[in-house]
Write an enzyme that holds these catalytic residues in place. Structure first.
Site, mmCIF file in Angstrom:
data_model
loop_
_atom_site.group_PDB
_atom_site.id
_atom_site.type_symbol
_atom_site.label_atom_id
_atom_site.label_comp_id
_atom_site.label_asym_id
_atom_site.label_seq_id
_atom_site.Cartn_x
_atom_site.Cartn_y
_atom_site.Cartn_z
ATOM 1 N N ASP A 19 0.853 -1.199 0.000
ATOM 2 C CA ASP A 19 0.000 0.000 0.000
ATOM 3 C C ASP A 19 0.889 1.249 0.000
ATOM 4 O O ASP A 19 1.770 1.375 0.860
ATOM 5 C CB ASP A 19 -0.873 0.047 1.273
ATOM 6 N N GLY A 227 -18.270 -4.392 12.364
ATOM 7 C CA GLY A 227 -17.553 -3.184 12.768
ATOM 8 C C GLY A 227 -17.721 -2.925 14.251
ATOM 9 O O GLY A 227 -17.571 -3.830 15.078
ATOM 10 N N THR A 254 -8.733 0.291 9.317
ATOM 11 C CA THR A 254 -8.144 -0.494 8.228
ATOM 12 C C THR A 254 -7.499 -1.743 8.818
ATOM 13 O O THR A 254 -6.726 -1.641 9.771
ATOM 14 C CB THR A 254 -7.041 0.311 7.504
ATOM 15 N N ASP A 258 -9.083 -8.079 8.752
ATOM 16 C CA ASP A 258 -7.943 -8.996 8.564
ATOM 17 C C ASP A 258 -7.447 -9.508 9.916
ATOM 18 O O ASP A 258 -7.094 -10.686 10.054
ATOM 19 C CB ASP A 258 -6.795 -8.283 7.838
ATOM 20 N N SER A 288 -6.853 -3.710 17.524
ATOM 21 C CA SER A 288 -6.132 -3.230 16.339
ATOM 22 C C SER A 288 -6.606 -1.857 15.873
ATOM 23 O O SER A 288 -5.847 -1.130 15.233
ATOM 24 C CB SER A 288 -6.266 -4.242 15.200
ATOM 25 N N TYR A 291 -4.793 1.833 16.503
ATOM 26 C CA TYR A 291 -3.512 2.207 15.888
ATOM 27 C C TYR A 291 -3.721 2.507 14.412
ATOM 28 O O TYR A 291 -4.553 1.879 13.751
ATOM 29 C CB TYR A 291 -2.499 1.060 16.018
#
Ligand code: ADP
Length: 309
Positions: A19, A227, A254, A258, A288, A291
């Site tokens: 990315d 979410g 983001t 994953d 996660s 961050y």
């Protein structure tokens, strides 16, 4: 919480991207160039990201995918090796490594273009050849940013070996309609869940109905990620249960999906039930989002256990 056995294997089949992120004052319009002060490069691709999450959660992880025989691919694989992911089976291609070009404006709005590159070259044969030593306790985690034939080959091979199989249907490709006969656990988000139920002829008014339809079609669990609303876990014959999200300070979501998928697969390989694995992965995914960057906040097993106590 269960201890983490050492001999847990997760084999991830999915995309590897790099990315490139440019922060700008505003997003460019058609034909317009907008300049930002710097370029940030991050490892990406749902397969590679989930592999990192599973490795940090303590599993032995092998990644099956494709990267270009270029500097970008070298960098992507070095990052994965640094996180303990075995990339020995990654195919190197003449096509360039998959790239996501991401522009983020001051309000956090983004614009993303992905070039699939090498990811589009992964074949069913390469996947089958890389999955010859599967054992029944292994968990094969498949994400769908690769050719449908490769996805289907991975699901079939996992089923034939008696391994656990999780498919993250992002995006919900048509081959999933064939893959469901092999009984994978599906982990869609809400939109993907409704779309998949429709693809299988079960148009649903609610996500709960769609999750029930999917779990009936697969004969396996369906875990829907919602979410900030947590999860829905549908078990065939047992209806749908909601697991609320763990409270989190949200900085960047983001990679939350994953993280969820990688930790979920790691815990299934460790012998957890679907509900227990989903509960742990829900905690890890919430950790996660505090961050910035898909992989930055992916927690280690020690961090997950300390938070879950
Ligand atoms: P995707 O990005 O794949 O659509 P989701 O947005 O559903 O995935 O997020 C995956 C998981 O991450 C959620 O099920 C939840 O466990 C966790 N998560 C995402 N956003 C939040 C949030 N705001 N607070 C707490 N947990 C979150």
């Amino acid at each position: 919480m269960a201890t983490n056995p050492v001999d847990t294997r997760v084999i991830v089949v999915g995309a590897i991207n790099v990315d490139f992120v440019i922060a700008t004052v505003r997003l460019p319009g058609p034909g317009e160039t907008v300049v930002g002060p710097r370029v940030d490069r991050h490892g990406g691709g749902k397969g590679a990201n989930a592999a990192v999450a599973a490795a940090r959660a303590g599993a032995s992880v092998e990644l099956i995918g494709a990267a270009g025989a270029d500097d970008t691919g070298d960098g992507a694989l070095t990052d994965l090796r640094d996180d303990g992911v075995d990339v020995g089976a990654v195919v190197r291609t003449d096509a360039p490594t998959g790239v996501a070009l991401i522009v983020v404006d001051q309000a956090g709005e983004n614009q993303i273009a992905v070039g699939a590159g090498a990811n589009a070259e992964l074949t069913a044969e390469q996947v089958r050849d890389s999955l010859t030593d599967l054992r029944p306790g292994d968990c094969v985690l498949i994400s769908t940013e690769i050719p449908g034939a490769a996805v289907l080959a991975a699901v079939e091979t996992a089923a034939a070996a008696g391994a656990r199989c999780v498919v993250n249907p992002a995006p919900p490709i048509p081959e999933i309609a064939d893959a469901v006969q092999y009984g994978p656990i599906l982990t869609p988000n809400a939109g993907e869940c409704l779309e998949l139920a429709g693809m299988l002829g079960a148009d649903s008014d609610t996500v709960e109905e769609a999750a029930t339809a999917l779990s009936e079609a697969t004969g396996s669990a369906v875990v829907v990620t919602l979410g900030g609303d947590g999860l829905l876990v549908g078990i065939p014959g047992h209806g749908v249960e909601r697991i609320p999200a763990r409270a989190a300070t949200v900085r960047d979501t983001t990679g939350a999906g994953d993280t969820f998928n990688g930790v979920f697969a790691a815990r299934l390989a460790a012998g957890d039930t679907t509900n227990a694995a989903a509960t742990v992965a829900n905690v890890a995914a919430a950790m996660s989002v505090s961050y910035v960057g898909a992989r930055t906040g992916m927690p280690t097993w020690d961090q997950i256990s300390a938070t879950s106590r």
